[in-house]
Design a protein around this motif. Sequence first.
Motif, PDB file in Angstrom:
ATOM      1  N   THR A   5       7.173  47.769  46.049  1.00 36.12           N
ATOM      2  CA  THR A   5       7.871  47.127  44.943  1.00 36.12           C
ATOM      3  C   THR A   5       7.436  47.677  43.599  1.00 36.12           C
ATOM      4  O   THR A   5       8.227  47.745  42.673  1.00 36.12           O
ATOM      5  N   LEU A   6       6.177  48.093  43.479  1.00 35.66           N
ATOM      6  CA  LEU A   6       5.669  48.529  42.182  1.00 35.66           C
ATOM      7  C   LEU A   6       6.055  49.958  41.845  1.00 35.66           C
ATOM      8  O   LEU A   6       6.441  50.254  40.719  1.00 35.66           O
ATOM      9  N   ALA A   7       5.937  50.847  42.819  1.00 36.25           N
ATOM     10  CA  ALA A   7       5.741  52.252  42.484  1.00 36.25           C
ATOM     11  C   ALA A   7       7.037  53.035  42.349  1.00 36.25           C
ATOM     12  O   ALA A   7       8.041  52.743  42.984  1.00 36.25           O
ATOM     13  N   THR A   8       7.000  54.050  41.458  1.00 35.68           N
ATOM     14  CA  THR A   8       8.068  55.045  41.445  1.00 35.68           C
ATOM     15  C   THR A   8       7.890  55.965  42.646  1.00 35.68           C
ATOM     16  O   THR A   8       8.846  56.316  43.305  1.00 35.68           O
ATOM     17  N   ASP A  12      -3.197  34.844  44.781  1.00 38.72           N
ATOM     18  CA  ASP A  12      -2.466  34.284  45.919  1.00 38.72           C
ATOM     19  C   ASP A  12      -1.021  34.770  45.908  1.00 38.72           C
ATOM     20  O   ASP A  12      -0.544  35.368  44.950  1.00 38.72           O
ATOM     21  N   LYS A  13      -0.309  34.499  46.997  1.00 35.73           N
ATOM     22  CA  LYS A  13       0.958  35.180  47.258  1.00 35.73           C
ATOM     23  C   LYS A  13       1.999  34.976  46.138  1.00 35.73           C
ATOM     24  O   LYS A  13       2.608  35.925  45.662  1.00 35.73           O
ATOM     25  N   LYS A  14       2.175  33.725  45.708  1.00 35.19           N
ATOM     26  CA  LYS A  14       3.174  33.418  44.691  1.00 35.19           C
ATOM     27  C   LYS A  14       2.882  34.166  43.399  1.00 35.19           C
ATOM     28  O   LYS A  14       3.736  34.816  42.809  1.00 35.19           O
ATOM     29  N   LEU A  15       1.586  34.081  42.980  1.00 31.01           N
ATOM     30  CA  LEU A  15       1.173  34.699  41.736  1.00 31.01           C
ATOM     31  C   LEU A  15       1.285  36.212  41.826  1.00 31.01           C
ATOM     32  O   LEU A  15       1.622  36.895  40.866  1.00 31.01           O
ATOM     33  N   ARG A  16       1.067  36.725  43.026  1.00 32.64           N
ATOM     34  CA  ARG A  16       1.114  38.166  43.233  1.00 32.64           C
ATOM     35  C   ARG A  16       2.518  38.683  42.970  1.00 32.64           C
ATOM     36  O   ARG A  16       2.713  39.678  42.298  1.00 32.64           O
ATOM     37  N   GLU A  17       3.506  37.966  43.485  1.00 32.61           N
ATOM     38  CA  GLU A  17       4.888  38.408  43.290  1.00 32.61           C
ATOM     39  C   GLU A  17       5.258  38.395  41.818  1.00 32.61           C
ATOM     40  O   GLU A  17       5.846  39.337  41.294  1.00 32.61           O
ATOM     41  N   TYR A  18       4.861  37.331  41.108  1.00 34.26           N
ATOM     42  CA  TYR A  18       5.165  37.228  39.693  1.00 34.26           C
ATOM     43  C   TYR A  18       4.485  38.341  38.916  1.00 34.26           C
ATOM     44  O   TYR A  18       5.091  39.054  38.120  1.00 34.26           O
ATOM     45  N   THR A  19       3.159  38.520  39.181  1.00 34.35           N
ATOM     46  CA  THR A  19       2.370  39.494  38.439  1.00 34.35           C
ATOM     47  C   THR A  19       2.863  40.913  38.653  1.00 34.35           C
ATOM     48  O   THR A  19       2.827  41.740  37.749  1.00 34.35           O
ATOM     49  N   GLN A  20       3.328  41.174  39.868  1.00 31.45           N
ATOM     50  CA  GLN A  20       3.904  42.462  40.193  1.00 31.45           C
ATOM     51  C   GLN A  20       4.983  42.856  39.178  1.00 31.45           C
ATOM     52  O   GLN A  20       4.973  43.950  38.638  1.00 31.45           O
ATOM     53  N   PHE A  21       5.907  41.926  38.898  1.00 27.37           N
ATOM     54  CA  PHE A  21       6.983  42.231  37.958  1.00 27.37           C
ATOM     55  C   PHE A  21       6.458  42.300  36.531  1.00 27.37           C
ATOM     56  O   PHE A  21       6.932  43.110  35.736  1.00 27.37           O
ATOM     57  N   GLU A  22       5.444  41.465  36.227  1.00 28.36           N
ATOM     58  CA  GLU A  22       4.805  41.530  34.920  1.00 28.36           C
ATOM     59  C   GLU A  22       4.233  42.917  34.664  1.00 28.36           C
ATOM     60  O   GLU A  22       4.426  43.504  33.605  1.00 28.36           O
ATOM     61  N   LEU A  23       3.517  43.441  35.681  1.00 27.85           N
ATOM     62  CA  LEU A  23       2.910  44.763  35.566  1.00 27.85           C
ATOM     63  C   LEU A  23       3.956  45.814  35.267  1.00 27.85           C
ATOM     64  O   LEU A  23       3.798  46.661  34.391  1.00 27.85           O
ATOM     65  N   MET A  24       5.082  45.746  36.012  1.00 28.46           N
ATOM     66  CA  MET A  24       6.140  46.737  35.821  1.00 28.46           C
ATOM     67  C   MET A  24       6.726  46.631  34.421  1.00 28.46           C
ATOM     68  O   MET A  24       7.005  47.639  33.773  1.00 28.46           O
ATOM     69  N   ASN A  25       6.877  45.406  33.932  1.00 24.53           N
ATOM     70  CA  ASN A  25       7.393  45.190  32.593  1.00 24.53           C
ATOM     71  C   ASN A  25       6.501  45.791  31.525  1.00 24.53           C
ATOM     72  O   ASN A  25       6.965  46.476  30.618  1.00 24.53           O
TER      73      ASN A  25
END
Lengths: 386, 276, 303
Positions: A224-227, A190-203
């Motif tokens: 937001t994710l990609a180079t 869901d949307k909230k978790l998606r935003e959080y996980t996005q930054f987790e992935l990058m980390n």
Amino acid sequence: MSDSAKPPQRDAARANSRPWDDPGQKPFVQITGLTKRFADTPAVNDVSLDVYKGELFAILGGSGSGKTTLLRMLAGFEQPDAGRIVIDGVDMTLIPPYARPLNMMFQSYALFPHMTVGQNVAYGLRKEGLPRADIRQRVNEILALVKLEGLGNRKPEQLSGGQKQRVALARALVKRPKVLLLDEPLAALDKKLREYTQFELMNIQDQLGITFLVVTHDQEEAMTLATRIAVMEAGKFVQIGTPTEIYEFPRNRFVADFFGTINLFAGSVAALSVDTLRLRATDLNGEISAPASGCTTGDNVWIGVRPEKIALAKTAPEGAPRNVFKGVVWDLGYYGNLTVYRVKLENGRIIQVSAQNRVRSSERVAEWYDEVYVSWDAHNSVVLRE
Amino acid sequence: MRRRYPTFLISVLAFGYAFLYVPIILVMVYSFNDSRLVSIWGGFSLRWYGELLHNEQIIDAAWLSLRVAVMSATAATVLGTLAALALTRMGRYRGRFLFTGMVAAPLVMPEIITGLSLLLLFVSLQDLVGWPNGRGALTITLSHITFSMAYVAVIVQSRLAAMDATLEEAAMDLGGTPFRVTLDITLPLVMPAMLSGWLLAFTLSLDDLVITSFVSGPGASTLPMVIYSKVKLGLTPDINALATLIIVVVTLCVACAGWLTLSGNAKSPTVARTHN
Amino acid sequence: MTGPTALPPRVDRWWRRTVIGMPYAWLLLFFLVPFLLVFKISFSDPIVGQPPFTPLLSPQGPGLFHISWDNYRFLFDDDLYLVSYLKSVHIAFISTLLCLLLGYPLAYAIARAQPPWRNVLLLLIILPFWTSFLLRVYAWMGVLGDHGLINNLLLWLGVIRQPLKILYTDLAVYLGILYSYLPYMVLPLYASLERLDPDLHEAAADLGAAPLTVFRDITLPLSLPGIIAGSMLVFIPAIGEFVIPSLLGGLDSLMIGRTLYDEFFSNRDWPLSAAVATVLLLILVLPIMVFQHFQARDQAGVQ
């Protein structure tokens, strides 16, 4: 969220290293002339791509664009009809999936329902034949990295959606692949978790330095994710570039429209100066200024303007060279952080404008049916030839 | 996504279906054999079909079997549907656990036990209350209803379980009483399941040998009983002809039913499969 | 609900009573009571007369609570019954194994076929099931006999000089059960294989498992519910099978169904038959419970 304690060095590192601009760098993943047909219709049509070590590369496209087929060929689940895939200097084209040094995170997560979280994560290492002690240590490390310590004995059905996603990630990462393929990694959250996980992935990608290749249909996720992003349409890449390049300098109307919202005006070039052109817009009864962009007089082109580049005011703005049009507020939508206005110009054409709500107030700049002026600087117009 | 279909699996299919169909085809081929010796080909002939039509024992048995099958399938469909409703739509009541067990048990019960137990029941009943008087078509029908209603109940029950309960709730919300809702909404929706239940009950009844042998009396021989008494002695050409007729009729019925289901499905909206 | 309803609640109460009461009463009378009778009569003494056992409720009889263990004593004294029970379990076990060996690859091949083909292939598996069971068993007499298809083929090929004795042996019984019960094995196996997410296979391959390893680690364990359901659906009815051993088996293919049938119709010893049936039922309780347990678990897993 513990990551807020850490300074975001990521963007700085990113700004300094643009390996794709450095001719001395060797690409890590090299795709050349890759083609795959299903019943004579090409799903992927003569695609070439270089991805560099440590990149978080996104392939973006709608359904049927061929992005999933491309990913499946990289993983080895589909055999290409033509072309080559080289990873770290080794030709992978004919290697079966189980022998490729890359792993995939499935959109469905594909967690084995009859195994525990620990067994799922250990599966790939067991197939490598590692000693038990090593497997246990690496499984524990990776579960700690994805913040799933202590859940090793659970069955997948006992996990939440976000936890399942992290198990799938851990299972693919634990083998330390050269490239990690991610198929719509955030689509099921869901949307909230998606935003959080996005930054987790990058980390996580920062910490491990593994090259990530993400396939997605979600342009926000890609940005937001990609180079870098490759926009795919009908089996081909339409544009490859950084998120900023693609958003601000789209190559054509498809890319401009696919990424965010854009107001498009068709017309022909009426006048040219050194760095500016005047476009006679067919559906505007007026002219628009834009950067010259190497056009000649009489060219038929499109001009695009992003809604957030347009200013909205009740009085006529001053200062040239601005494009100014008069209209009424036809519709407005309040999103909290911004308000989107749909302004009907005098000739009936509707323009979309978005304004940041910087001041806490119950009043808005304009209300329904207010007469307003919309305006933007010439250099905020994008000239599109196709 | 298209994947190659392995040759190994093609040979598995070829072997499996040859195993299933070669014996049947063999029977059909030999039904046209002129020779009385079933294993030796004596030229093409229809004489066994002709003999079949004049064999009164077989015709009488077939007629009895058909009558029993129609009656028992119809009664089993009514009772089985009621049982399915009682299991899925009636909430809690006393003895529900026992009822669930009794509906499911006939499916796994060896026929030989069911047959024996029903015979003991009929004999004891006659001894105690004088009904049923002797054994014949009536006792056979009662027995067939009992074992085939379980099959109908299972089929209708799975349809009821898969059915969207909000439809009935909506009807209830619009003022329908439980009785009317069952009549107006539930039954029309489970009609196809009742129909396949009837067909299955019909086939099971036509086919049953063991239970029927126990509960039938002198003078009431069903078709399977006649066939069994003949084939017990070995291959006979007129049974080949009879088998061929039955196989052809059944195949046509199944093909019709399949065609009806398929064309029925084509009319209902289907979700398009998409992939990228 | 608010407001007056169209029908008085009396109709609904009557309807509820009918729906539950009718099938309930039927099953009590024609299913449960007969079983209690079998149980009761297995403790009665045989007499010459009609019915050939001591009456249940007549004043001159020994009454409802008279218990005679003679039938059970006889059952365990005479080798015939013990041998029949063991032979039944033995034949059912081997036939189930054969069914699994043929049924699993078949179900797997169907599940791997293109979706439009799957329905056709499934229909072809079920189709013979709709034709008479008796006639399908009969058809195998033509295949296995001394002058049957197999012997004629082998003689013609020159592999053998004398016809092989297949019909009227245990082998013929195995083949008959395999043939008759194959759909019961294939359908649950297909259901569990078809439900498998192909992503799971690809994920295992992606993590380094070669095709056979994927089968061992993923396909096989995840189709276990289908294997158990199919095996039980073959094993349970095969134990009580009568027609197949009686038409295809030899004199020594003594399955308990056949022994019970002969006991009942030839010797007319009803109380002893009832005792044989009671013991058979006790043997079947365990596999039936295993089957119900896994069915319930499978249902819970689906929902």
